[in-house]
Enzyme design. Structure first.
Site, PDB file in Angstrom:
ATOM      1  N   HIS A 216      -2.237   7.425  -3.217  1.00 25.42           N
ATOM      2  CA  HIS A 216      -3.352   6.469  -3.108  1.00 25.42           C
ATOM      3  C   HIS A 216      -3.828   6.341  -1.661  1.00 25.42           C
ATOM      4  CE1 HIS A 216      -5.882   2.974  -3.675  1.00 25.42           C
ATOM      5  NE2 HIS A 216      -5.178   2.297  -2.788  1.00 25.42           N
TER       6      HIS A 216
ATOM      7  N   TYR B  29       0.898  -1.166   0.000  1.00 23.58           N
ATOM      8  CA  TYR B  29       0.000   0.000   0.000  1.00 23.58           C
ATOM      9  C   TYR B  29       0.930   1.208   0.000  1.00 23.58           C
ATOM     10  CZ  TYR B  29      -4.267   2.422   1.807  1.00 23.58           C
ATOM     11  OH  TYR B  29      -5.377   3.218   1.995  1.00 23.58           O
TER      12      TYR B  29
ATOM     13  N   LYS C 110     -11.252  -8.879  -2.345  1.00 21.59           N
ATOM     14  CA  LYS C 110      -9.988  -8.811  -3.072  1.00 21.59           C
ATOM     15  C   LYS C 110      -9.565 -10.132  -3.702  1.00 21.59           C
ATOM     16  CE  LYS C 110      -8.363  -4.666  -2.069  1.00 21.59           C
ATOM     17  NZ  LYS C 110      -7.765  -3.776  -3.056  1.00 21.59           N
TER      18      LYS C 110
END
Ligand code: CA
Length: 412
Positions: free
Chosen positions: A130, A125, A250
């Site tokens: 983002h 991540y 996911k």
């Protein structure tokens, strides 16, 4: 560097690239190949003629439906094969010229396969833009980044079994969703199907259980890189993710590009990493030159219509580098194995046109995105085809990832 092969200057696969993949044709079982121009060099066919004997590469290593056994031979072997192919492609009177018909296959005639047996897949991540965008949408601007975010590359363990190669259609997943203004979940196909633009590093060397790697050991432990589309069902994700994180929103599919671009091909494109404040703990401190300048784009093609590019960004803007991901992942003694994938997390830039997911591009569904005169999107619709592309370019060197292309089918 000139080759006697006829290669278009716009080709994804120049002499500087030489990416590895696994392919088959009606007459050749799945095997290891290297892309050049619009052709594939059949490495098994080369080995069959004895030309890899001095490198001690057994034919059976190249006649396999995955690259794992070849990667396991180690970096000196990958380097020697790359050097030999480069020499043969640039020198006339080479084995590849003598056995041109036997050693080359047109890409248009080949079927590409998932190039790896993937034991484990971890999703990071690591893009600040983002993480800030997602945090702003869910927690507000003040608390966008969690307190840990600038101290370590945050990640979760993903699911390797559902990683598929470009060209594999996926069905819209179903699951539990909590509708807005309700306190009772429903069971439904996702209404918020999204892509995530990512790059994944392919682990090229086993590390020992209990030992830790330093960021600079990336050079020895990473074989290469692929484009990675980490499909996400935002409504399923939103309802399930507290307190243990991503699961069924996911793990229904992730898609990768078929050609693994070797780390060596990307060395000319290494650039300084992002400035890191606060300074990370010593085990995460890294040298300059740890990021890669790779331009990236995402296109959406509605069924029966032409495609539109919806995002353009660059891998160089990542806050955490691949070396830091590797160091953090192993700092507790967790071991890496050949074929593992470390995905970067969604790669977003600071401008809205550089966001790497529809969650951000449509700002949580609030700002529908214009695809063409007839089509708007907040999230993906059945029949849409999503294509990620990536390319590193500098002077006369062009190293492209090709693409990962996937069509969305209705729920089963
Ligand atoms: Ca992701």
């Amino acid at each position: 560097m000139n080759t006697w092969l006829d290669i278009s200057p716009e080709s994804d696969f120049s002499i500087h690239n030489l990416p590895y993949g696994v392919f088959s044709t009606p007459s050749r079982r799945p095997r290891v190949g290297v892309a050049i121009g619009d052709q594939i060099i059949d490495l098994a066919a080369v080995a069959m003629r004895g030309y890899f004997q001095s490198l001690s590469i057994e034919l059976e290593i190249l006649e396999q439906p995955s690259l794992n056994a070849f990667i396991q031979l180690g970096k000196p072997t990958w380097q020697a094969v790359r050097k030999r192919l480069t020499d043969w492609l640039t020198q006339t009177d080479s084995p590849l010229q003598h056995f041109r018909k036997e050693c080359f296959v047109a890409q248009s005639e080949a079927k590409m396969h998932l190039p790896l047996e993937i034991g484990d897949y971890t999703d990071f991540y690591a893009s600040e833009a983002h993480a800030t965008n997602v945090g702003t949408m869910f927690r507000g601007k003040e608390n966008a980044l969690m307190p840990n975010w600038k101290h370590m590359p945050i990640a979760y363990h993903g699911r390797a079994s559902s990683i598929v190669v470009s060209g594999t259609d996926i069905h819209r997943p179903k699951g539990q969703i909590m509708p807005k203004d309700s306190d009772q979940p429903i069971f439904s196909p996702t209404q918020s199907l999204d892509f995530e633009l990512e790059i994944a590093a392919v682990v090229g060397k086993d590390s020992e259980l209990g030992s830790s790697l330093r960021p600079e050991e990336m050079e020895d432990y990473i074989f290469g890189f692929v484009l990675f589309n980490d499909w996400s069902a935002r409504d399923i994700q939103r309802w399930e993710y507290v307190p243990l994180g991503p699961f069924l929103g996911k793990n229904f599919a992730s898609s990768i590009s078929p050609w693994i671009v070797p780390l060596e091909a990307l060395e000319p494109f290494q650039v300084d990493g992002s400035e890191q404040q606060p300074e990370p703990l010593p085990y995460l401190q890294t040298s300059d030159n740890c990021n890669f300048d790779i331009t990236l784009e995402v296109a959406i093609q509605p069924e029966g219509e032409s495609e539109a590019v919806v995002s353009r960004t660059n891998f160089r803007n990542m806050y955490w580098s691949v070396g830091q991901m590797l160091a953090h992942h192993t700092v507790n003694g967790c071991n890496m194995r050949v074929g593992d994938l470390l995905a970067s997390g969604t790669i977003s830039g600071n401008e809205p046109s550089s966001y790497g997911s529809l969650l951000e591009l449509s700002w949580n569904g609030e700002r529908p995105l214009k695809i063409n005169a007839n089509q708007m999107r907040t999230y993906l619709e059945d029949g849409d085809t999503v294509t990620l592309r990536g390319c590193a370019e500098k002077e006369d060197i062009r190293v492209s990832f090709g693409e990962v292309r996937t069509k969305i089918l209705p729920s089963l």
